[in-house]
Enzyme design. Sequence first.
Site, PDB file in Angstrom:
ATOM      1  N   LYS A  13       0.838  -1.209   0.000  1.00 41.71           N
ATOM      2  CA  LYS A  13       0.000   0.000   0.000  1.00 41.71           C
ATOM      3  C   LYS A  13       0.870   1.255   0.000  1.00 41.71           C
ATOM      4  CE  LYS A  13      -1.865  -0.935   4.002  1.00 41.71           C
ATOM      5  NZ  LYS A  13      -1.214  -2.213   4.283  1.00 41.71           N
ATOM      6  N   ARG A  88      -9.500   1.180   8.386  1.00 39.59           N
ATOM      7  CA  ARG A  88      -9.089  -0.185   8.681  1.00 39.59           C
ATOM      8  C   ARG A  88     -10.185  -0.971   9.377  1.00 39.59           C
ATOM      9  NH1 ARG A  88      -3.358   0.549   8.793  1.00 39.59           N
ATOM     10  NH2 ARG A  88      -2.351  -1.440   9.003  1.00 39.59           N
ATOM     11  N   ARG A 127      12.075  -5.625   4.590  1.00 35.26           N
ATOM     12  CA  ARG A 127      11.738  -4.200   4.481  1.00 35.26           C
ATOM     13  C   ARG A 127      12.645  -3.338   5.358  1.00 35.26           C
ATOM     14  NH1 ARG A 127       5.794  -2.046   5.365  1.00 35.26           N
ATOM     15  NH2 ARG A 127       5.933  -3.256   7.286  1.00 35.26           N
ATOM     16  N   ARG A 160      11.315  -2.214  10.784  1.00 38.79           N
ATOM     17  CA  ARG A 160      10.289  -1.638  11.654  1.00 38.79           C
ATOM     18  C   ARG A 160      10.071  -2.519  12.882  1.00 38.79           C
ATOM     19  NH1 ARG A 160       5.113   0.033   8.184  1.00 38.79           N
ATOM     20  NH2 ARG A 160       4.052  -1.264   9.702  1.00 38.79           N
TER      21      ARG A 160
HETATM   22  P1  AP5 Z   1       0.816   0.680   8.797  1.00 39.32           P
HETATM   23  O1  AP5 Z   1       2.041   1.464   8.891  1.00 39.32           O
HETATM   24  O2  AP5 Z   1      -0.285   1.149   7.944  1.00 39.32           O
HETATM   25  O3  AP5 Z   1       1.196  -0.805   8.428  1.00 39.32           O
HETATM   26  P2  AP5 Z   1       0.430  -1.973   7.645  1.00 39.32           P
HETATM   27  O4  AP5 Z   1      -0.955  -1.754   7.178  1.00 39.32           O
HETATM   28  O5  AP5 Z   1       0.618  -3.136   8.493  1.00 39.32           O
HETATM   29  O6  AP5 Z   1       1.105  -1.998   6.305  1.00 39.32           O
HETATM   30  P3  AP5 Z   1       2.619  -1.881   6.023  1.00 39.32           P
HETATM   31  O7  AP5 Z   1       3.060  -0.461   6.086  1.00 39.32           O
HETATM   32  O8  AP5 Z   1       3.330  -2.877   6.889  1.00 39.32           O
HETATM   33  O9  AP5 Z   1       2.680  -2.441   4.550  1.00 39.32           O
HETATM   34  P4  AP5 Z   1       2.383  -1.728   3.153  1.00 39.32           P
HETATM   35  O10 AP5 Z   1       1.161  -2.339   2.579  1.00 39.32           O
HETATM   36  O11 AP5 Z   1       2.456  -0.250   3.263  1.00 39.32           O
HETATM   37  O12 AP5 Z   1       3.603  -2.311   2.330  1.00 39.32           O
HETATM   38  P5  AP5 Z   1       4.951  -1.608   1.805  1.00 39.32           P
HETATM   39  O13 AP5 Z   1       4.623  -0.704   0.662  1.00 39.32           O
HETATM   40  O14 AP5 Z   1       5.755  -1.064   2.920  1.00 39.32           O
HETATM   41  O15 AP5 Z   1       0.221   0.464  10.262  1.00 39.32           O
HETATM   42  C1  AP5 Z   1       1.054   0.028  11.326  1.00 39.32           C
HETATM   43  C2  AP5 Z   1       0.242  -0.104  12.591  1.00 39.32           C
HETATM   44  O16 AP5 Z   1      -0.315   1.173  12.950  1.00 39.32           O
HETATM   45  C3  AP5 Z   1      -0.978  -1.039  12.522  1.00 39.32           C
HETATM   46  O17 AP5 Z   1      -0.618  -2.377  12.759  1.00 39.32           O
HETATM   47  C4  AP5 Z   1      -1.863  -0.448  13.633  1.00 39.32           C
HETATM   48  O18 AP5 Z   1      -1.429  -0.850  14.885  1.00 39.32           O
HETATM   49  C5  AP5 Z   1      -1.613   1.042  13.490  1.00 39.32           C
HETATM   50  N1  AP5 Z   1      -2.579   1.701  12.597  1.00 39.32           N
HETATM   51  C6  AP5 Z   1      -2.296   2.373  11.436  1.00 39.32           C
HETATM   52  N2  AP5 Z   1      -3.421   2.847  10.856  1.00 39.32           N
HETATM   53  C7  AP5 Z   1      -4.439   2.483  11.679  1.00 39.32           C
HETATM   54  C8  AP5 Z   1      -5.861   2.645  11.622  1.00 39.32           C
HETATM   55  N3  AP5 Z   1      -6.454   3.291  10.594  1.00 39.32           N
HETATM   56  N4  AP5 Z   1      -6.598   2.130  12.633  1.00 39.32           N
HETATM   57  C9  AP5 Z   1      -6.030   1.482  13.658  1.00 39.32           C
HETATM   58  N5  AP5 Z   1      -4.709   1.272  13.764  1.00 39.32           N
HETATM   59  C10 AP5 Z   1      -3.917   1.763  12.782  1.00 39.32           C
HETATM   60  O19 AP5 Z   1       5.665  -2.895   1.199  1.00 39.32           O
HETATM   61  C11 AP5 Z   1       6.183  -3.919   2.050  1.00 39.32           C
HETATM   62  C12 AP5 Z   1       7.586  -4.340   1.591  1.00 39.32           C
HETATM   63  O20 AP5 Z   1       7.490  -5.007   0.349  1.00 39.32           O
HETATM   64  C13 AP5 Z   1       8.552  -3.152   1.355  1.00 39.32           C
HETATM   65  O21 AP5 Z   1       9.848  -3.528   1.753  1.00 39.32           O
HETATM   66  C14 AP5 Z   1       8.500  -2.922  -0.152  1.00 39.32           C
HETATM   67  O22 AP5 Z   1       9.719  -2.372  -0.654  1.00 39.32           O
HETATM   68  C15 AP5 Z   1       8.244  -4.333  -0.660  1.00 39.32           C
HETATM   69  N6  AP5 Z   1       7.388  -4.360  -1.869  1.00 39.32           N
HETATM   70  C16 AP5 Z   1       6.268  -3.618  -2.103  1.00 39.32           C
HETATM   71  N7  AP5 Z   1       5.726  -3.919  -3.309  1.00 39.32           N
HETATM   72  C17 AP5 Z   1       6.518  -4.905  -3.824  1.00 39.32           C
HETATM   73  C18 AP5 Z   1       6.506  -5.643  -5.047  1.00 39.32           C
HETATM   74  N8  AP5 Z   1       5.564  -5.443  -5.966  1.00 39.32           N
HETATM   75  N9  AP5 Z   1       7.471  -6.568  -5.240  1.00 39.32           N
HETATM   76  C19 AP5 Z   1       8.458  -6.770  -4.303  1.00 39.32           C
HETATM   77  N10 AP5 Z   1       8.527  -6.101  -3.150  1.00 39.32           N
HETATM   78  C20 AP5 Z   1       7.585  -5.175  -2.899  1.00 39.32           C
HETATM   79 MG    MG Z   2       2.853   1.099   4.865  1.00 42.22          MG
END
Ligand code: AP5
Ligand code: MG
Length: 215
Positions: A13, A88, A127, A160
Amino acid sequence: MKIIMLGAPGAGKGTRASLIAEHYGIPHISTGDIFRANLKAGTELGLEAKKYMDAGELVPDNLTVKILLDRVAQEDCTGGYVLDGFPRTINQAEVLEAELKKINDKIDFAIDVDVSDEVIEARMAGRRVCTKCSATYHIEYAPTKEEGICDKCGGEAVLRADDAPETVRQRLKVYHEQTQPLINFYKERGILRMVAGSGSIEDALTAVIEVLEQG
Ligand code: AP5
Ligand code: MG
Ligand code: ZN
């Protein structure tokens, strides 16, 4: 254009939201980044959010919703925004919808980034995130030029705190229970669009733009 990025933790995302924001010149708003920035600054909100984040649980709506609504009410959001990690829960989605309705506004698209749980567990371990500007890297798929140093700002790129394998599994569980129902919520409103999260990062922007331009 007002866009919501849906998808499991680690689906990509943030990676996509940041590319979309740059392409359309609109802000990228991640509630996770807001909490992490608060934690770094040592605010009460940051310390409170950390308890939930480190456990892989959602931060309660009473802390999350107001922050998001204040953010989207700011001047730079008038031309649109990309929300990453909000809503969420069904409650968050309903509150956002009701608030926008008050000002005769609405979300244009909700984009679901679809990836299997297995791919996610592998991605999280590699990551790295900049502690200063939140830029995201992957040691294999999107490495920094210099190990551990952010290309964009020279800050530190680190693992992280919530990317430990047990925490990732709990986050996935919470996602399936509380966030996945949003896919139907936006499907019913006719604004859900799906993109595969499994393609390369290079193709990620093209895939999303194609979907958005088709309307
Ligand atoms: P948040 O920071 O939003 O984390 P998340 O939803 O768990 O999602 P991530 O940031 O871990 O993943 P992403 O989908 O952004 O993936 P990314 O692009 O980094 O939230 C963290 C915490 O905050 C939650 O658990 C909760 O506690 C709290 N929170 C936040 N919002 C909230 C809400 N609205 N309500 C309640 N609580 C809330 O990609 C992942 C990795 O994969 C990276 O290293 C990237 O380089 C790699 N990658 C990406 N795309 C590809 C691809 N196509 N091929 C290969 N590698 C790839
Ligand atoms: Mg994210
Ligand atoms: Zn940086």
